[in-house]
Design a protein around this motif. Structure first.
Motif, PDB file in Angstrom:
ATOM      1  N   VAL A   1       0.815  -1.216   0.000  1.00  0.00           N
ATOM      2  CA  VAL A   1       0.000   0.000   0.000  1.00  0.00           C
ATOM      3  C   VAL A   1       0.846   1.263   0.000  1.00  0.00           C
ATOM      4  CG1 VAL A   1      -1.877   1.214   1.171  1.00  0.00           C
ATOM      5  CG2 VAL A   1      -1.805  -1.282   1.218  1.00  0.00           C
TER       6      VAL A   1
ATOM      7  N   ALA B   1       1.984  -6.835  -5.491  1.00  0.00           N
ATOM      8  CA  ALA B   1       1.351  -7.603  -4.424  1.00  0.00           C
ATOM      9  C   ALA B   1       1.851  -9.037  -4.364  1.00  0.00           C
ATOM     10  CB  ALA B   1      -0.161  -7.584  -4.600  1.00  0.00           C
ATOM     11  N   HIS B   2       2.085  -9.681  -5.523  1.00  0.00           N
ATOM     12  CA  HIS B   2       2.444 -11.107  -5.475  1.00  0.00           C
ATOM     13  C   HIS B   2       3.767 -11.323  -4.743  1.00  0.00           C
ATOM     14  CE1 HIS B   2       4.626  -9.735  -9.092  1.00  0.00           C
ATOM     15  NE2 HIS B   2       5.482 -10.697  -8.817  1.00  0.00           N
TER      16      HIS B   2
ATOM     17  N   ARG C   1      -3.666 -10.907  -0.298  1.00  0.00           N
ATOM     18  CA  ARG C   1      -4.256 -10.654  -1.614  1.00  0.00           C
ATOM     19  C   ARG C   1      -5.325  -9.565  -1.534  1.00  0.00           C
ATOM     20  NH1 ARG C   1      -2.252 -13.873  -5.246  1.00  0.00           N
ATOM     21  NH2 ARG C   1      -1.243 -15.834  -4.615  1.00  0.00           N
ATOM     22  N   LYS C   2      -6.030  -9.501  -0.413  1.00  0.00           N
ATOM     23  CA  LYS C   2      -6.996  -8.411  -0.239  1.00  0.00           C
ATOM     24  C   LYS C   2      -6.281  -7.064  -0.141  1.00  0.00           C
ATOM     25  CE  LYS C   2     -10.546 -11.232   2.016  1.00  0.00           C
ATOM     26  NZ  LYS C   2     -11.321 -11.454   3.275  1.00  0.00           N
TER      27      LYS C   2
ATOM     28  N   GLY D   1      -3.725  -6.254  -1.737  1.00  0.00           N
ATOM     29  CA  GLY D   1      -3.353  -5.870  -3.087  1.00  0.00           C
ATOM     30  C   GLY D   1      -4.434  -5.091  -3.812  1.00  0.00           C
ATOM     31  N   GLU D   2      -5.664  -5.130  -3.285  1.00  0.00           N
ATOM     32  CA  GLU D   2      -6.770  -4.399  -3.903  1.00  0.00           C
ATOM     33  C   GLU D   2      -6.902  -2.980  -3.370  1.00  0.00           C
ATOM     34  OE1 GLU D   2     -10.144  -6.827  -3.101  1.00  0.00           O
ATOM     35  OE2 GLU D   2      -9.314  -8.610  -4.121  1.00  0.00           O
ATOM     36  N   LEU D   3      -6.111  -2.638  -2.348  1.00  0.00           N
ATOM     37  CA  LEU D   3      -6.190  -1.308  -1.735  1.00  0.00           C
ATOM     38  C   LEU D   3      -5.239  -0.346  -2.428  1.00  0.00           C
ATOM     39  CD1 LEU D   3      -6.157  -2.326   2.043  1.00  0.00           C
ATOM     40  CD2 LEU D   3      -8.153  -1.794   0.640  1.00  0.00           C
ATOM     41  N   ASP D   4      -5.480   0.942  -2.241  1.00  0.00           N
ATOM     42  CA  ASP D   4      -4.500   1.945  -2.671  1.00  0.00           C
ATOM     43  C   ASP D   4      -4.108   2.779  -1.468  1.00  0.00           C
ATOM     44  OD1 ASP D   4      -6.423   3.990  -2.259  1.00  0.00           O
ATOM     45  OD2 ASP D   4      -7.157   3.786  -4.305  1.00  0.00           O
TER      46      ASP D   4
END
Length: 404
Positions: A66, A72-73, A101-102, A104-107
């Motif tokens: 973030v 993310a990986h 992994r969740k 990785g969806e954030l900014d």
């Protein structure tokens, strides 16, 4: 605790090559700086707090993804490997993978929009009393920013030249500021000793002393040696004193690399006596180090309470003892990297009463500082939220004293 090895030279980081060590320190500091926000984000993805090893792996993972923009990986795989490496947490590898992994969806706005983390209650109360709620909030915001790297030049007259070579900003005080430093030991000028790393605020106490060329000067509590090197570079006849043999060895290594040869004294200042008085003394006294939280964000976790009495007694005793080592007409600069007036302004007020010391005039503007930062005739108070457009500075109090 996550921050236990951030500053320890004999910890796990000591085994890493310089580039990896620098990266690990940077990542640990970034995580600690934002940990309350990171924990709030993680809590949304977990029903309960996992064991500390798994939690720390996720904290670092969140900071990488973030805040640092790491793919993310890679960050998630590293966090999963950390969980699998311990018998106590290997069964949580799946949970770490899912939460990672969740993330990785954030900014970055997911953290930036949260309230600024507050300092521990006792420390915050002392700072609010000193600087008010708005000043305290400004300091806490400054603690969130990744600090730049400042350099002190061996030859200050070459500031513009070295600023161009290093792509650095030449600060009004004469320090150089690197906003994207990379590996310090690989920079131009490191091997030949053209400069050393030292926060711009930490470089100011020596500059308060003015012209000390040829003067006999004592650097009291000298480690790690940045101010000792400043004194040597200014042409002083320097004696460096510190209680710790290990820390004095570091002073010796730093000064030898620069080609300086100060006299070294490993001793307790409360039992040591010089052969003759000094023209000037620099007392960078032991303190709470609350002014350096922007660089050492582990401090609020390592020292959440605020028991200052032993430090205050030591500071005052050292002030009184050092005053007796000054020649008539000599000067002393007292400094602490603390934000708490009890360790600064009040110590000087106490010290002036029973001694023949008086405050010597200081001109903040002539030193490249904002005049409003001068808090009395001979004293300056610096804070982390000063120079926000430049990247801030450490918190310091410094006072210049004259022996009548």
């Amino acid at each position: 605790m996550l921050g236990d090895s951030v500053q320890r030279e004999d910890g796990p980081l000591a085994k890493l090559v310089p580039a990896d060590r620098a990266r690990a320190q940077s990542l640990a500091a970034l995580t600690l700086r934002h940990m309350p926000r990171i924990d709030a984000v993680l809590a949304e993805f977990m029903d309960h707090k996992p064991p500390l090893r798994a939690l720390n792996a996720l904290r670092v993972c969140a900071a990488e993804i973030v805040l640092d923009g790491i793919p993310a990986h890679g960050a998630v795989n590293a966090a999963v490997e950390i969980a699998r490496a311990s018998q106590k947490t290997k069964h949580l590898a799946g949970m770490v993978n899912a939460v990672g992994r969740k993330l990785g969806e954030l900014d970055v706005s997911a953290l930036q929009d949260m309230p600024v983390p507050q300092l521990p209650k006792a420390l915050r109360g002392a700072i609010v009393k000193a600087f008010g709620p708005e000043g305290t909030e400004a300091i806490e915001r400054a603690h969130l920013e990744r600090p730049p790297v400042d350099l002190t030049l061996r030859d200050p007259s070459k500031g513009a030249e070295w600023a161009e070579k290093l792509g650095a900003e030449l600060l009004p005080t004469g320090s150089l500021r690197l906003h994207q430093p990379g590996q310090i030991s690989a920079l131009d000028g490191f091997e030949e000793g053209a400069w050393w790393v030292q926060d711009a605020a930490a470089a100011m106490p020596v500059r308060l002393m003015g012209d000390i060329s040829g003067k006999r000067v004592l650097d009291l509590c000298a480690a790690p040696g940045g101010k000792t090197m400043q004194l040597c570079a200014a042409g002083a006849d320097v004696t460096a004193l510190d209680l710790s043999p290990e820390r004095m060895h570091r002073v010796m290594e730093n000064t030898r690399r620069m080609g300086f040869r100060p006299r070294m004294e490993v001793a307790n200042a409360m039992h040591w006596t010089p052969d003759e008085p000094f023209d000037a003394i620099l007392l960078d006294a032991p303190c709470s180090a609350t002014g350096t939280i922007r660089r050492h964000p582990d401090l609020p976790y390592v020292r959440p309470s605020l028991d200052l009495k032993p430090l205050l007694d030591l500071q005052q005793n050292m002030l009184q003892r050092a005053a007796g080592w000054l020649k008539p007409g000599g000067q002393m600069v007292y400094a602490t990297c603390s934000l708490i007036p009890a360790e600064g302004e009040r110590q000087i007020a106490r010290a002036l009463e029973p001694t023949d010391l008086v405050e010597a005039p200081v001109d903040a503007a002539a030193l490249g500082l904002t005049p409003e930062w001068q808090v009395s005739t001979g004293a300056i108070r610096l804070r982390p939220d000063y120079w926000p457009e430049r990247g801030g500075m450490d918190g310091f109090y410094m006072a210049r004293l004259h022996k009548q």
